[in-house]
Design a protein around this motif. Structure first.
Motif, short mmCIF file in Angstrom:
data_model
loop_
_atom_site.label_atom_id
_atom_site.label_comp_id
_atom_site.label_asym_id
_atom_site.label_seq_id
_atom_site.Cartn_x
_atom_site.Cartn_y
_atom_site.Cartn_z
N SER A 21 0.83 -1.21 0.00
CA SER A 21 0.00 0.00 0.00
C SER A 21 0.86 1.26 0.00
N GLU A 24 2.27 1.79 -3.48
CA GLU A 24 1.21 2.29 -4.37
C GLU A 24 0.91 3.76 -4.10
N LEU A 146 -2.81 -0.07 8.52
CA LEU A 146 -3.50 -1.04 7.68
C LEU A 146 -3.74 -2.32 8.46
#
Length: 147
Positions: A21, A24, A146
């Motif tokens: 993540s 990204e 997360l």
């Protein structure tokens, strides 16, 4: 938006999700990535009757842990660079994981910390707390957690 992200990892499956993540997000906003692995010190017992371990053996074990940590953050750096994200691999040695994360965020001038929720459950969480919770509570920059 964000110029430099710090992603804390320990190589676990959950932290790998945070790494993906973070890469990204860094790619989407054009940010640089700092991958951090915190290596603990070898615990030394001073209690009578405790097992005595030679200092050379302790040094060997700590080096092994450090090498593993370096391999983890090198892999993150390589993956990020393959995705077109400028990245740096950092290994820190400390028993205070949350403090090391906060210190690295400050040192590398990161404006976002990305990490997984590795929290303990039940009584252990009450007694020992959570590294993630400590970072959330004491960070001066935003923290993306997360699950």
């Amino acid at each position: 938006m964000y110029r430099k992200l710090l992603v804390a990892t320990d190589g676990s499956p959950l932290s790998k999700k945070a790494v993906r993540s973070a890469i990204e997000l860094a790619g989407a906003v054009g940010a640089e990535l700092v991958a951090l692995y915190v290596v603990p010190r070898y615990p030394v017992s001073y209690f009578e009757g405790g097992v005595s371990i030679a200092p050379q053996e302790i040094a060997r074990i700590e080096q092994q842990w450090s090498d593993k940590g370096q391999a983890v953050v090198d892999a993150v750096r390589d993956t990020a660079q393959a995705a077109g994200v400028k990245a740096r691999a950092v290994v820190s040695r400390s028993d205070l994981v949350a403090e090391s994360i906060l210190s690295a965020a400050k040192k590398y001038k990161c404006d976002l910390v990305v990490m997984a929720s590795h929290g303990r459950r039940g009584l252990k969480r009450i007694l020992l707390g959570s590294e993630t919770q400590h970072v959330l509570t004491h960070s001066t920059v935003p923290v993306l957690v997360l699950r």
